[in-house]
Design an enzyme around this catalytic site. Structure first.
Site, mmCIF file in Angstrom:
data_model
loop_
_atom_site.group_PDB
_atom_site.id
_atom_site.type_symbol
_atom_site.label_atom_id
_atom_site.label_comp_id
_atom_site.label_asym_id
_atom_site.label_seq_id
_atom_site.Cartn_x
_atom_site.Cartn_y
_atom_site.Cartn_z
ATOM 1 N N GLU D 60 34.509 41.058 29.828
ATOM 2 C CA GLU D 60 35.547 41.568 30.857
ATOM 3 C C GLU D 60 36.854 42.223 30.465
ATOM 4 O OE1 GLU D 60 33.622 38.959 31.433
ATOM 5 O OE2 GLU D 60 33.008 39.724 33.272
ATOM 6 N N PHE D 83 32.722 38.862 39.752
ATOM 7 C CA PHE D 83 33.719 38.204 41.181
ATOM 8 C C PHE D 83 35.530 38.217 41.028
ATOM 9 C CE2 PHE D 83 30.725 35.569 43.231
ATOM 10 C CZ PHE D 83 29.598 35.381 42.282
ATOM 11 N N HIS D 129 34.533 30.524 41.831
ATOM 12 C CA HIS D 129 33.488 31.623 42.031
ATOM 13 C C HIS D 129 34.499 31.888 43.267
ATOM 14 C CE1 HIS D 129 30.831 31.730 38.715
ATOM 15 N NE2 HIS D 129 30.471 32.281 38.808
#
Ligand SMILES: Cc1ncc(C[n+]2csc(CCOP(=O)(O)OP(=O)(O)O)c2C)c(N)n1
Ligand SMILES: Cc1ncc(C[n+]2csc(CCOP(=O)(O)OP(=O)(O)O)c2C)c(N)n1
Ligand SMILES: [Mg+2]
Ligand SMILES: [Mg+2]
Lengths: 348, 323, 348, 323
Positions: D60, D83, D129
């Site tokens: 990420e 997410f 999540h």
């Protein structure tokens, strides 16, 4: 003491040579010399101004590490991108950023290159493709990869060069950036300036391998490259080779340049944690002294080198004066340039 | 009572707890041999040895992750993040792992750990080394959040944080490190979740935190000279939050001002304002006013930085000119 | 397609053998078999319940990867720590966690092992030293290092074992955890279950090296270890060796086990992105089928294996019934266990 | 007008902008060949090719960092974080780099990029999540923050975000992906910073965002049946924030309720409450009430998750029973 590694010693020459071009033209050599001298004189002056309490924030000098900025600066195309760290005066100046603008930024003046908003740790000169100095260790590595990705997609032939320290090799962003760069075959050259220390802690005491960057190249399928970070010819040659490779579409490189800082980590640090004999050994390898010696041996005349010295000193003097003449920034600037419309309108 | 600097109070609090409990361990960058880049941990390596006071690589996820793993298995780690800005580099470990794991495991895992960090502006370090990030932590359920303003509180609240069985984010303010104050002799432990009334007044309540506390107090003195007598509350702990002390004061003064160093949006002052606007609406005599840093990343130059943070002058003028 | 790497093929046996003990006692072999069967039957049941819409959230099955959990579970000391991922049913159960508790958790019942608070992705059984399932890729790797650090400081002789997937090798936390573990010489064994895919993307297309974990071991000064992830003897041997090393104070290991999942990434994924011939090749290497074959060859009797099968099926049936009999959790639970006092008091 | 799902509106918005501007590039995990794990990007790889629609490793920081580097050098990247919870893993890149770089360089660097992410609860995914993290982004100066509630807004606001020269955090709500609504034919672009009045009423103003908008509307219908007529405002964009629409409505209704999916502390509702408590204090007829998820990490079990988020029933009861 607590770590598995050992402090890296001054490298054996045999391990770190091989990139210096056999022949180098006069102009390039003089230009390498001039660049190092300019960076040295500028930062010595910055240090003086700090002692006079004119530099208000922190500052991180590259004194002793100038050969890296000079070698790469010389090899880069004018529109190649540079990404560097809080220790970024040299890397920004070498691309052509104004000495006055940089000096004024250190003094927090309105004629600073960032209008006083960024300070020493964030020097940027987009017009010279110096795309910023980043003060969070490692963060700029994926950002540099992104610039390279853009260059690749725009087919511009530009390469991104990203400078970072030995300590940066242990943070996650290093790993993510290198993997992405290789997988996407990006035109980016990562350059680790291994000056043997993080802030005050020797890199060997917190790193799993002796050469923090070079020993990890294989984890990304890259060639192991360890060079003498105090030899501008070597660095120029190395930079030229890997910039060309990247420009030709052959993907990224990871280069480790062994060097040493003359002083402490940042403005207030006397660097006392370094063993005397280590400091001595490295002080004897001052990149400018050595290069001047080499040039004299090669038949360059002392007067022409002296002329470079005095020319650069004059430039630094001029920049110092212009910086000091700058005003404090207007407080109206505080709420500008948060957004692209120039302002800060988070609400109506 | 001995006079100690805020900086020395950090080391004193750590030493007190490490002496008392040999499961307390410290890790962080340059904290051991160098005594910390803010010189808040000198002498601890010598006193407690290289196993209990340990330098780490520049690996904030590993630092906080290691603290978490150790906390769930019998140690009480104190991890230093050199600047609070760096919590962004390990925000997943803090906000997603440390904060949530007790809850997700229905209480199977307990995490007695402290993350100490140098917070706040005033050193001309620019936008990446000067943030006030206590509200980031406050927004995450599962974290306790402490931000002392005096040397005594540094020692007492740090001790309390280390003894607490929950993860505590402990924000030390960079610009207070050199300030001095009396610290009780002998063992000193404060309680988390208790605000402190630093000044009593009947006309308005000023709620402040960390470096904004002395500024609020200075402004209150100037206001008093103008006949406006303010209570100044030092929040000290954002989670747990001592709303009763704040509500009690506002009930009697009928006016609330918050002084926040954080940028405007979603600061802790907004939370307190919303609590008061709901629970004491009918007691209020006038608008709730938040005095904050404007919603900008912080500038570096001294002239700019000084004018960006809430100043004594701005606090004074805002309160004086409120309708 | 877009990447530099290639999808890893079924490994040549020569590359991945060498750890299986020459001799293994009967009990151990039967126990390895029993563990795999239990995990298989449990997860097949979980899948059935999902099809009946009784599993409400997501779930990630290890069908086909049971040999890893079984081999390591068998080799671990009862008080060694386990850290695993959202794909953690097998790793949690193999430590001894209650089948009923795990099944009830999948169904969101109050008798779930986490009272319904955590769900499939966060299975934990501290009493069995199963220290949690972590749903953010890579985050548990430094946490596992921390547990190992604690074990070392407490001189407890415990080892932490951390399971993760191939895709996890490209995130920063992987890098930071491995470096720290080596520098501090921690008793932690990192186990990469390389099932060739992340969610839907082949690992080879986004990774700079062919073996995402093994090819990076040298970056941390570690031995390259690549094992057959479908052979429980091999895994048991490998686990035993590196657990012992770690327990003896010789530091961490990084192990890559090549395996394959029988189904999709998570509950709703049919796994259609995988080439038919690849799936076929791997289905022929089902770890339980192969191991049953080996046991029969070695002279174990079919009836004793059948008895294990039916015993475990009965256990799964019982757990299913008990789980279904569980109540929905009381909504009063929502505000409990945020803090150590059992509650959620963020204010007075 | 065509009826589109919220999910398909994402792809439609992306396709519209990629067609129009060939500097728009998409990167993210499983977005290309697989069309996204929420199936919000199918067909784009086939239509725009593997260079403009690219799968990434699970990295990420590299994803967001690459987007930043590309944005400053001529592309308009759209990065997906699968997410929203994962923004914690690259929070340094988002909050310290992307948000601050324009300011720190005094405007030298412009970052036209969008980070799209699946936000919010309702899928029984548990605490890691399911978070609603728009307030994390809102708290950081330099980021724009958008969270649409309808398919038309998804398309129009996504287009506006891509065309915007500032970094935009675009929060798509997981539990809305399957919902449907009319989307204007042809090119559709909305404006950032404009709230939308979804229902007009004179008794109270309810401010909601994303998945809370339909709930607020349902509650408003029930309240109307009881004779309490509410305005419902869909904020749509937290930064820039359309305070004028909110203030205008509260000025006429004299009551404010916010409905937030985020956990209680420091949510966007607190910011709006504090603005109203300062600027419209004398117009208010009663307390400002925030309806939020309690300050807990989210539980996974359906029975628990459903009772944790603000329900239509809770919104209705809270407003009905307010004094
Ligand atoms: C993520 C992060 N952690 C810590 C720091 C504090 N810090 C600034 S410079 C530095 C040392 C960096 O060492 P190295 O990478 O070797 O670079 P050098 O300073 O030697 O050039 C540290 C720890 C930081 N800026 N960012
Ligand atoms: C930081 C982060 N990024 C993305 C995800 C979404 N995600 C969940 S599982 C997964 C694939 C992981 O692949 P791998 O590590 O190979 O494990 P496997 O699922 O194959 O066991 C992804 C991308 C996540 N949970 N965390
Ligand atoms: Mg260094
Ligand atoms: Mg995998």
């Amino acid at each position: 003491m607590t770590g598995a590694g050992e402090t890296t010693e001054v490298p054996a020459q045999s391990e770190v040579t091989g990139y210096a071009p056999a022949e180098l033209d006069r102009t390039t050599r003089l230009e390498l010399y001039r660049k190092m001298v300019a960076l040295r004189l500028f930062e010595q002056r910055a240090y003086d101004l700090f002692l006079q309490n004119l530099v208000k924030g922190t500052s991180h000098l590259s004194l002793g590490q100038e050969a890296v900025a000079a070698g790469f600066g010389q090899a880069m195309r004018a529109d190649d991108y540079t990404f560097c760290t809080y220790r970024g005066h040299a890397h920004t100046l070498v691309r052509g950023a104004s000495m006055t603008g940089v000096m004024a930024e250190l003094l927090g003046r309105s004629n600073g290159i960032l209008g006083g908003k960024g300070g020493s740790m964030h020097l940027t000169s987009v017009e010279h493709y110096a795309m910023g100095s980043y003060a969070i260790v490692g963060a700029h590595m994926p950002i540099a990869a992104g610039a390279a990705w853009s260059a690749m997609e725009r087919d511009s032939g530009q390469v991104a060069v990203c400078f970072f320290g030995d300590g940066t090799t242990n943070i996650g962003a290093f790993h993510e950036a290198l993997n992405l760069a290789v997988v996407w075959k990006l035109p980016v050259v990562f350059v680790c300036e291994n000056n043997l220390y993080m802030e005050y802690t020797p890199i060997g005491s917190v790193t799993a391998v002796p050469s923090p960057a070079a020993d990890r190249a294989s984890a990304y399928g890259l060639e192991r490259v360890l060079v003498d970070g105090n030899d501008p010819d070597e660095l120029y040659g190395c930079a030229s080779r890997f910039l060309e490779r990247a420009r030709d579409g052959d993907g990224p490189a990871l280069i480790e340049a062994l060097t040493y800082r003359k002083g402490g980590h940042s403005r207030a640090d006397p660097g006392k944690y370094r063993p005397d004999d280590e400091v001595e050994r490295w002080m004897a390898r001052d990149p400018i002294d050595l290069y001047r010696g080499r040039l004299l041996e090669l038949g360059f005349g002392a007067p022409e080198l002296d002329e470079i010295d005095s020319g650069e000193l004059a430039a630094v003097d001029r920049a110092t004066q212009e910086a000091k003449d700058g005003q404090a920034p207007d407080v109206g600037a505080i709420e500008t340039q948060v957004f692209a419309d120039g302002g800060n309108a988070w609400r109506n | 009572m001995a006079e100690l600097s805020y900086r020395d109070a950090v080391a004193a609090g750590l030493a007190q707890e490490m002496e008392r409990d040999d499961t307390v361990y410290m890790i962080g960058e340059d904290i051991a041999a160098a005594g910390g880049v803010f010189k808040a941990t000198p002498g601890l390596l010598e006193r407690f040895g290289p196993r209990r006071v340990r330098d780490t690589p520049i690996s904030e996820e590993a630092i906080t992750g290691a603290a978490m793993g150790a906390a769930m298995t019998g140690l009480r780690p104190v991890a230093e993040l050199m600047f609070s800005d760096f919590i962004a580099t390990c925000w997943d470990i803090i906000a997603n792992q440390i904060a949530k794991t007790r809850y997700m495991t229905d209480g199977q895992i307990t995490l007695p750990l402290v993350i100490r960090t140098a917070n706040g502006a005033g050193s001309r370090f620019g936008a990446q080394h000067s943030q006030s990030l206590e509200n980031w932590a406050m927004a995450v359920p599962g974290l306790k959040v402490v931000a002392p303003s005096t040397p005594a509180d540094v020692k007492g609240l740090l001790a309390a944080s280390i003894r607490d069985d929950d993860p505590v984010m402990f924000f030390e303010h960079k610009s207070l490190y050199a300030t001095k104050g009396d610290v009780p002799d002998g063992e000193h432990v404060e309680e988390l979740g208790v605000a402190k009334v630093r000044r009593e007044g009947s006309d308005a309540t000023i709620v402040a935190l960390a470096a904004m506390v002395p500024r609020a107090l200075d402004a209150a003195e100037r206001l008093a000279a103008d006949g406006i007598d303010c209570t100044v509350i030092d929040v000290r702990s954002l989670v747990p939050l001592d709303t009763q002390t704040i509500l009690g004061s506002v009930r009697s003064t009928s006016r609330l001002y918050t002084v926040e160093e954080n940028p405007r949006l979603c600061g802790w002052g907004a939370e307190i304002a919303s609590i008061v606007a709901e629970e004491l609406f009918y007691d209020l005599d006038g608008p709730i006013v938040r005095i904050t840093t404007p919603h900008v990343p912080l500038p570096a130059a001294d002239a700019l930085e000084d004018a960006t943070l809430p100043t004594v002058e701005r606090i004074y003028q805002t309160i004086k000119n409120s309708d």
